[in-house]
Scaffold this motif. Structure first.
Motif, PDB file in Angstrom:
ATOM      1  N   ASP A 106     -18.833  55.191   3.722  1.00  0.00           N
ATOM      2  CA  ASP A 106     -20.183  55.457   3.214  1.00  0.00           C
ATOM      3  C   ASP A 106     -20.324  55.098   1.739  1.00  0.00           C
ATOM      4  O   ASP A 106     -21.439  54.971   1.222  1.00  0.00           O
ATOM      5  N   ALA A 107     -19.197  54.951   1.046  1.00  0.00           N
ATOM      6  CA  ALA A 107     -19.241  54.683  -0.398  1.00  0.00           C
ATOM      7  C   ALA A 107     -19.183  53.185  -0.711  1.00  0.00           C
ATOM      8  O   ALA A 107     -19.383  52.796  -1.859  1.00  0.00           O
ATOM      9  N   PHE A 108     -18.910  52.334   0.313  1.00  0.00           N
ATOM     10  CA  PHE A 108     -18.748  50.900   0.045  1.00  0.00           C
ATOM     11  C   PHE A 108     -19.929  50.328  -0.738  1.00  0.00           C
ATOM     12  O   PHE A 108     -19.759  49.526  -1.635  1.00  0.00           O
ATOM     13  N   SER A 124     -20.582  48.525 -10.701  1.00  0.00           N
ATOM     14  CA  SER A 124     -19.990  49.854 -10.540  1.00  0.00           C
ATOM     15  C   SER A 124     -18.935  49.885  -9.434  1.00  0.00           C
ATOM     16  O   SER A 124     -18.388  50.943  -9.139  1.00  0.00           O
ATOM     17  N   GLY A 125     -18.677  48.725  -8.795  1.00  0.00           N
ATOM     18  CA  GLY A 125     -17.562  48.656  -7.856  1.00  0.00           C
ATOM     19  C   GLY A 125     -17.939  48.628  -6.384  1.00  0.00           C
ATOM     20  O   GLY A 125     -17.080  48.778  -5.521  1.00  0.00           O
ATOM     21  N   ALA A 126     -19.239  48.428  -6.095  1.00  0.00           N
ATOM     22  CA  ALA A 126     -19.650  48.357  -4.686  1.00  0.00           C
ATOM     23  C   ALA A 126     -19.193  47.031  -4.092  1.00  0.00           C
ATOM     24  O   ALA A 126     -19.009  46.051  -4.802  1.00  0.00           O
ATOM     25  N   LYS A 127     -18.996  47.025  -2.766  1.00  0.00           N
ATOM     26  CA  LYS A 127     -18.670  45.767  -2.079  1.00  0.00           C
ATOM     27  C   LYS A 127     -19.947  44.942  -1.980  1.00  0.00           C
ATOM     28  O   LYS A 127     -20.990  45.423  -1.547  1.00  0.00           O
ATOM     29  N   GLY A 148     -24.215  38.600  -3.412  1.00  0.00           N
ATOM     30  CA  GLY A 148     -24.949  39.255  -4.482  1.00  0.00           C
ATOM     31  C   GLY A 148     -25.551  40.601  -4.127  1.00  0.00           C
ATOM     32  O   GLY A 148     -26.118  41.279  -4.973  1.00  0.00           O
ATOM     33  N   ARG A 149     -25.439  41.021  -2.857  1.00  0.00           N
ATOM     34  CA  ARG A 149     -26.061  42.291  -2.448  1.00  0.00           C
ATOM     35  C   ARG A 149     -25.003  43.266  -1.954  1.00  0.00           C
ATOM     36  O   ARG A 149     -24.083  42.863  -1.237  1.00  0.00           O
ATOM     37  N   PRO A 150     -25.126  44.556  -2.310  1.00  0.00           N
ATOM     38  CA  PRO A 150     -24.184  45.527  -1.760  1.00  0.00           C
ATOM     39  C   PRO A 150     -24.372  45.624  -0.242  1.00  0.00           C
ATOM     40  O   PRO A 150     -25.499  45.522   0.242  1.00  0.00           O
ATOM     41  N   VAL A 151     -23.268  45.791   0.480  1.00  0.00           N
ATOM     42  CA  VAL A 151     -23.382  45.830   1.941  1.00  0.00           C
ATOM     43  C   VAL A 151     -22.801  47.116   2.505  1.00  0.00           C
ATOM     44  O   VAL A 151     -21.825  47.659   2.002  1.00  0.00           O
ATOM     45  N   ALA A 152     -23.424  47.549   3.578  1.00  0.00           N
ATOM     46  CA  ALA A 152     -22.913  48.710   4.305  1.00  0.00           C
ATOM     47  C   ALA A 152     -21.755  48.234   5.175  1.00  0.00           C
ATOM     48  O   ALA A 152     -21.711  47.083   5.574  1.00  0.00           O
ATOM     49  N   PRO A 153     -20.785  49.101   5.451  1.00  0.00           N
ATOM     50  CA  PRO A 153     -19.639  48.679   6.249  1.00  0.00           C
ATOM     51  C   PRO A 153     -20.057  48.373   7.683  1.00  0.00           C
ATOM     52  O   PRO A 153     -20.972  49.000   8.214  1.00  0.00           O
ATOM     53  N   GLU A 154     -19.368  47.399   8.287  1.00  0.00           N
ATOM     54  CA  GLU A 154     -19.709  47.051   9.664  1.00  0.00           C
ATOM     55  C   GLU A 154     -18.766  47.767  10.617  1.00  0.00           C
ATOM     56  O   GLU A 154     -17.857  47.183  11.184  1.00  0.00           O
TER      57      GLU A 154
END
Ligand code: CU
Length: 274
Positions: A151-153, A250-253, A257-263
């Motif tokens: 949830d933090a990715f 801040s370290g998001a995956k 160029g866009r932060p992604v939710a884990p698959e």
């Protein structure tokens, strides 16, 4: 807004939220009502000083007034106060604490107070806050965000500055890492105590782009007066740009160029979380 004439002249921070108008109207009404009471009771006081002065009344009157007017006036004031409370204050309060916005447009973030700064955590595209672990707290990870939690990715963390898109409601979960603070944005007409161990949500909707001050409104220590933050209300495009850049920093995956939710399929996530 026809109401906010007096309090604006008295120097209140200009309202920049949709919800603020109702609060301003009530503040305005209360000020006018208090002015009427002040003039009314003040004149009555001056009149009694003159009317019952010792020079004119050398002998005390033990009967006193026989008029029922003062009782009727008191009754009138009571009725007005009940109307103000039930017709204005109570519905505004119910709206603030009971009618939280829902839907995909709602921005959800945490504001975590600490001596003496505000930290922010945004859910990211998955809409879920990543786990926090006190053991991970450091100068570079003030919230102790556990980036290994799926949830933090895609979560964004920031210190001192939060951004919001104009015209979209937001819910801020107010928390504290140490003592009692108070998350207050005067221009948005919101304030909420940040209490250690509690997670208390507030909501508002900014309607004007600009930069606004976030202050701590509870005396929380020696540098309380310097515990300030900044709210920047952006256009939708500027907000997205800020979000993507700051999430990455801040370290998001980030993918393209866009932060992604884990698959991870929801079913296996459930098993994993057991
Ligand atoms: Cu504080």
């Amino acid at each position: 807004m026809p109401f906010a004439l007096l309090i604006e002249a008295l120097g209140i921070a200009p309202n920049a939220s949709e919800n603020g108008y109702a609060i301003d109207s009530m503040l305005e009404m209360l000020h006018w009502f208090m002015l009427v009471l002040f003039v009314g009771w003040g004149s009555f006081y001056a009149y009694t000083l003159w009317r019952f002065q010792a020079k004119k009344n050398p002998r005390a009157n033990y009967v006193g007034t026989t008029s029922h007017l003062p009782t009727k006036l008191e009754g009138g004031v009571l009725v007005l106060e009940v109307i103000l409370l039930l017709s204005f204050a109570a519905p505004i309060w119910a709206n603030r604490v009971g009618q939280f916005p829902t839907g995909p447009d709602v921005i959800h973030l945490r504001a975590v107070g600490q001596q003496f700064q505000w930290n922010f955590q945004y859910t990211g595209p998955d809409g879920k806050f990543g786990a926090r672990n006190p053991d991970l707290v450091s100068t570079s990870n003030q919230l102790g965000l556990d980036r290994n939690d799926p949830d933090a990715f895609d979560d964004l963390v920031a210190t001192g500055e939060m951004h919001l898109p104009v015209g979209k409601p937001c819910i801020v979960d107010v928390m504290s890492k140490d003592v009692i603070h108070d998350f207050c944005i005067p221009n948005m007409r919101v304030a909420q105590d940040a209490i250690p161990g509690s997670d208390i949500p507030l909501w508002f909707m900014p309607i004007k782009t600009g930069t606004y001050e976030i202050v701590c409104a509870q005396l929380c220590g020696t540098n309380h007066a310097y515990m300030k933050g900044t709210l920047v209300v952006d256009t939708e495009a500027d907000y997205k740009k800020w979000f993507d850049e700051t999430a990455k920093l801040s370290g998001a995956k980030v993918v393209e160029g866009r932060p992604v939710a884990p698959e991870i399929p929801p079913a296996s996530r459930l098993v994993e979380n057991r």
